[in-house]
Design an enzyme around this catalytic site. Sequence first.
Site, PDB file in Angstrom:
ATOM      1  N   TYR A   6     -15.054 -11.140   1.265  1.00 29.33           N
ATOM      2  CA  TYR A   6     -15.722  -9.839   1.056  1.00 29.33           C
ATOM      3  C   TYR A   6     -17.047 -10.010   0.305  1.00 29.33           C
ATOM      4  O   TYR A   6     -18.021  -9.300   0.572  1.00 29.33           O
ATOM      5  CB  TYR A   6     -14.810  -8.889   0.270  1.00 29.33           C
ATOM      6  CG  TYR A   6     -13.650  -8.354   1.088  1.00 29.33           C
ATOM      7  CD1 TYR A   6     -13.830  -7.310   1.985  1.00 29.33           C
ATOM      8  CD2 TYR A   6     -12.380  -8.893   0.971  1.00 29.33           C
ATOM      9  CE1 TYR A   6     -12.775  -6.809   2.738  1.00 29.33           C
ATOM     10  CE2 TYR A   6     -11.316  -8.412   1.720  1.00 29.33           C
ATOM     11  CZ  TYR A   6     -11.519  -7.373   2.605  1.00 29.33           C
ATOM     12  OH  TYR A   6     -10.475  -6.893   3.353  1.00 29.33           O
ATOM     13  N   ASP A  59      -7.394  -2.171  -6.777  1.00 34.72           N
ATOM     14  CA  ASP A  59      -7.830  -2.827  -5.543  1.00 34.72           C
ATOM     15  C   ASP A  59      -8.215  -4.266  -5.848  1.00 34.72           C
ATOM     16  O   ASP A  59      -8.602  -4.581  -6.975  1.00 34.72           O
ATOM     17  CB  ASP A  59      -9.018  -2.085  -4.922  1.00 34.72           C
ATOM     18  CG  ASP A  59      -9.163  -2.485  -3.465  1.00 34.72           C
ATOM     19  OD1 ASP A  59      -8.399  -1.973  -2.639  1.00 34.72           O
ATOM     20  OD2 ASP A  59     -10.006  -3.345  -3.156  1.00 34.72           O
ATOM     21  N   ARG A  76      -3.248   6.563   1.713  1.00 34.53           N
ATOM     22  CA  ARG A  76      -3.738   7.718   2.457  1.00 34.53           C
ATOM     23  C   ARG A  76      -2.721   8.417   3.347  1.00 34.53           C
ATOM     24  O   ARG A  76      -2.979   9.502   3.840  1.00 34.53           O
ATOM     25  CB  ARG A  76      -4.949   7.285   3.298  1.00 34.53           C
ATOM     26  CG  ARG A  76      -6.165   7.010   2.444  1.00 34.53           C
ATOM     27  CD  ARG A  76      -7.283   6.409   3.254  1.00 34.53           C
ATOM     28  NE  ARG A  76      -6.948   5.048   3.655  1.00 34.53           N
ATOM     29  CZ  ARG A  76      -7.761   4.260   4.336  1.00 34.53           C
ATOM     30  NH1 ARG A  76      -8.923   4.698   4.732  1.00 34.53           N
ATOM     31  NH2 ARG A  76      -7.391   3.028   4.656  1.00 34.53           N
ATOM     32  N   ARG A 105       0.826  -1.225   0.000  1.00 36.59           N
ATOM     33  CA  ARG A 105       0.000   0.000   0.000  1.00 36.59           C
ATOM     34  C   ARG A 105       0.856   1.269   0.000  1.00 36.59           C
ATOM     35  O   ARG A 105       0.541   2.239   0.684  1.00 36.59           O
ATOM     36  CB  ARG A 105      -0.926   0.033   1.230  1.00 36.59           C
ATOM     37  CG  ARG A 105      -1.920  -1.076   1.300  1.00 36.59           C
ATOM     38  CD  ARG A 105      -3.269  -0.621   0.756  1.00 36.59           C
ATOM     39  NE  ARG A 105      -4.228  -1.696   0.881  1.00 36.59           N
ATOM     40  CZ  ARG A 105      -5.186  -1.730   1.793  1.00 36.59           C
ATOM     41  NH1 ARG A 105      -5.327  -0.730   2.625  1.00 36.59           N
ATOM     42  NH2 ARG A 105      -6.003  -2.737   1.837  1.00 36.59           N
ATOM     43  N   ARG A 110      -7.063  11.750  -4.870  1.00 34.79           N
ATOM     44  CA  ARG A 110      -8.323  11.064  -4.561  1.00 34.79           C
ATOM     45  C   ARG A 110      -9.477  12.072  -4.491  1.00 34.79           C
ATOM     46  O   ARG A 110     -10.572  11.813  -4.974  1.00 34.79           O
ATOM     47  CB  ARG A 110      -8.190  10.326  -3.232  1.00 34.79           C
ATOM     48  CG  ARG A 110      -9.359   9.396  -2.924  1.00 34.79           C
ATOM     49  CD  ARG A 110      -9.209   8.919  -1.492  1.00 34.79           C
ATOM     50  NE  ARG A 110     -10.108   7.860  -1.116  1.00 34.79           N
ATOM     51  CZ  ARG A 110     -11.392   8.023  -0.846  1.00 34.79           C
ATOM     52  NH1 ARG A 110     -11.951   9.214  -0.968  1.00 34.79           N
ATOM     53  NH2 ARG A 110     -12.119   6.998  -0.468  1.00 34.79           N
TER      54      ARG A 110
HETATM   55  O1  1CP Z   1       0.012  -1.144  -2.517  1.00 31.69           O
HETATM   56  C1  1CP Z   1      -0.368  -0.214  -3.258  1.00 31.69           C
HETATM   57  O2  1CP Z   1       0.068   0.932  -3.186  1.00 31.69           O
HETATM   58  C2  1CP Z   1      -1.325  -0.584  -4.396  1.00 31.69           C
HETATM   59  C3  1CP Z   1      -2.701  -0.412  -4.176  1.00 31.69           C
HETATM   60  C4  1CP Z   1      -3.568  -1.366  -3.356  1.00 31.69           C
HETATM   61  C5  1CP Z   1      -3.483  -2.743  -3.110  1.00 31.69           C
HETATM   62  C6  1CP Z   1      -2.367  -3.706  -3.487  1.00 31.69           C
HETATM   63  C7  1CP Z   1      -4.751  -0.924  -2.763  1.00 31.69           C
HETATM   64  C8  1CP Z   1      -5.198   0.474  -2.772  1.00 31.69           C
HETATM   65  N1  1CP Z   1      -5.420  -2.000  -2.233  1.00 31.69           N
HETATM   66  C9  1CP Z   1      -4.657  -3.132  -2.420  1.00 31.69           C
HETATM   67  C10 1CP Z   1      -4.991  -4.510  -2.052  1.00 31.69           C
HETATM   68  C11 1CP Z   1      -6.104  -4.766  -1.101  1.00 31.69           C
HETATM   69  N2  1CP Z   1      -7.327  -4.153  -0.998  1.00 31.69           N
HETATM   70  C12 1CP Z   1      -6.073  -5.825  -0.157  1.00 31.69           C
HETATM   71  C13 1CP Z   1      -4.955  -6.835  -0.042  1.00 31.69           C
HETATM   72  C14 1CP Z   1      -3.783  -6.300   0.679  1.00 31.69           C
HETATM   73  C15 1CP Z   1      -3.993  -6.012   2.147  1.00 31.69           C
HETATM   74  O3  1CP Z   1      -4.363  -6.953   2.858  1.00 31.69           O
HETATM   75  O4  1CP Z   1      -3.774  -4.876   2.537  1.00 31.69           O
HETATM   76  C16 1CP Z   1      -7.282  -5.797   0.555  1.00 31.69           C
HETATM   77  C17 1CP Z   1      -7.708  -6.732   1.680  1.00 31.69           C
HETATM   78  C18 1CP Z   1      -8.071  -4.745   0.011  1.00 31.69           C
HETATM   79  C19 1CP Z   1      -9.466  -4.386   0.383  1.00 31.69           C
HETATM   80  C20 1CP Z   1      -9.523  -2.967   0.780  1.00 31.69           C
HETATM   81  N3  1CP Z   1      -9.522  -1.936  -0.126  1.00 31.69           N
HETATM   82  C21 1CP Z   1      -9.452  -2.429   2.078  1.00 31.69           C
HETATM   83  C22 1CP Z   1      -9.436  -3.210   3.381  1.00 31.69           C
HETATM   84  C23 1CP Z   1     -10.830  -3.270   3.855  1.00 31.69           C
HETATM   85  C24 1CP Z   1     -11.062  -4.057   5.140  1.00 31.69           C
HETATM   86  O5  1CP Z   1     -11.379  -3.407   6.138  1.00 31.69           O
HETATM   87  O6  1CP Z   1     -10.983  -5.287   5.115  1.00 31.69           O
HETATM   88  C25 1CP Z   1      -9.436  -1.021   1.945  1.00 31.69           C
HETATM   89  C26 1CP Z   1      -9.378   0.003   3.034  1.00 31.69           C
HETATM   90  C27 1CP Z   1      -9.477  -0.750   0.542  1.00 31.69           C
HETATM   91  C28 1CP Z   1      -9.410   0.575  -0.113  1.00 31.69           C
HETATM   92  C29 1CP Z   1      -8.061   0.959  -0.560  1.00 31.69           C
HETATM   93  N4  1CP Z   1      -7.349   0.235  -1.502  1.00 31.69           N
HETATM   94  C30 1CP Z   1      -6.187   0.885  -1.773  1.00 31.69           C
HETATM   95  C31 1CP Z   1      -6.159   2.091  -0.977  1.00 31.69           C
HETATM   96  C32 1CP Z   1      -5.047   3.100  -0.999  1.00 31.69           C
HETATM   97  C33 1CP Z   1      -7.327   2.114  -0.224  1.00 31.69           C
HETATM   98  C34 1CP Z   1      -7.749   3.231   0.721  1.00 31.69           C
HETATM   99  C35 1CP Z   1      -8.853   3.960   0.055  1.00 31.69           C
HETATM  100  C36 1CP Z   1      -8.949   5.431   0.289  1.00 31.69           C
HETATM  101  O7  1CP Z   1      -9.661   5.851   1.219  1.00 31.69           O
HETATM  102  O8  1CP Z   1      -8.402   6.208  -0.499  1.00 31.69           O
END
Ligand code: 1CP
Length: 354
Positions: free
Chosen positions: A152, A76, A30, A26, A39
């Site tokens: 999910y 994502d 944020r 990630r 964003r």
């Molecule tokens: O790593 C990077 O910079 C690339 C972008 C990336 C990746 C690889 C994002 C952007 N998401 C992911 C993978 C992802 N998404 C995973 C697997 C990795 C991990 O376990 O962290 C998972 C479980 C998600 C699902 C997801 N998307 C969550 C978790 C939700 C939860 O509570 O279970 C969240 C918060 C997101 C949104 C998201 N995806 C990425 C970002 C930067 C964000 C934050 C969104 C925002 O408010 O801008």
Amino acid sequence: MSESNHVFLKALKREPVPYTPVWMMRQAGRYLPEYNATRARAGSFMGLCKNPDFCTEVTLQPLDRYPLDAAILFSDILTIPDAMGLELTFSEGEGPRFCHPLQDEASILKTKAPDPDCLKFVMDAVSMIRKALQNRVPLIGFSGSPFTLACYMIEGRGNTDFCLARSLLYRRPDLMHYLLQVNTEAITTYLQGQISCGAQAIMIFDTWGGLLTEPNYLTFSLAYLHKIIQAVQSHENTSKIPIILYTKGGGAWLEAMSTTGADCLGLDWTLPLSQARKRVGHQVALQGNLDPMVLLSSPTIIESHVSNILAEFGIGNGHIFNLGHGIDRHTPPEHAAVLIDAVHRLSIPYHHKT
Ligand code: 1CP
């Protein structure tokens, strides 16, 4: 730099490198003010994900700040279920939510792998990012695992224990297998597409596999991961590129994970790297494993933990430094700079001159 010369790709192949490469899960996100600004311009998280120009911009943001050794596609894992019609929404402070979660037999049996056209925006982003990178560092493509996506899709939102998904597995294993097979087909096509568009390594995130019992992990997560890895690596139109497999909480199963054909295992922070290396380091590279909470401390503390992890892995090839999970949104950006500099500087003595 020629393509095969990148330190990150060499480390994945366990070839000699002059220092330990580093990137952060990630890394676009944020904690970076420039990410939050993009964003806001995109209007919503999905607006960001579906626009290849914005995806390119945010993928490159951490690289413009830090000397990272790899870029990761900004997207994502939940784009696939969204394309299947579950409709992803994302509201501030709430996390992801599906409008149509799969909570009965009929909705599960209706689920099909999506039309690849519905995910063309991801492929366009990969092509555009690859071009914008101009071979500065390699580009990692990714997807979630079949089981993590199913969590999910069934629950409809993020959770800590995913009770609905885990109970379905006992109540109706047939339905769970049906869904996992659909996800496997969708993920295989999705990853092959990313590789065709220029992804140079792939990471599969099995974020919730660690919630399972050992027999269930092997049957409901690893068996499908194995199928995906084999299919992606033997696909005739895609070149063989390295695959990183990450199961959060998967420390007990590293031996099994290393038999899937993955080139590298991603580790959370619960297992010392020396133990992981002893158990599987002759078969795969290892990626990890700093607790992301360390980045909320101070430069001195960060440096000492980097030093410990490098010493845990020890002298030799096949280590990619990373966090054990995603970077926390409250991380001061200058602390990420301290981490990356410390990895590059302190790792030199662990590598022979090349
Ligand atoms: O790593 C990077 O910079 C690339 C972008 C990336 C990746 C690889 C994002 C952007 N998401 C992911 C993978 C992802 N998404 C995973 C697997 C990795 C991990 O376990 O962290 C998972 C479980 C998600 C699902 C997801 N998307 C969550 C978790 C939700 C939860 O509570 O279970 C969240 C918060 C997101 C949104 C998201 N995806 C990425 C970002 C930067 C964000 C934050 C969104 C925002 O408010 O801008």
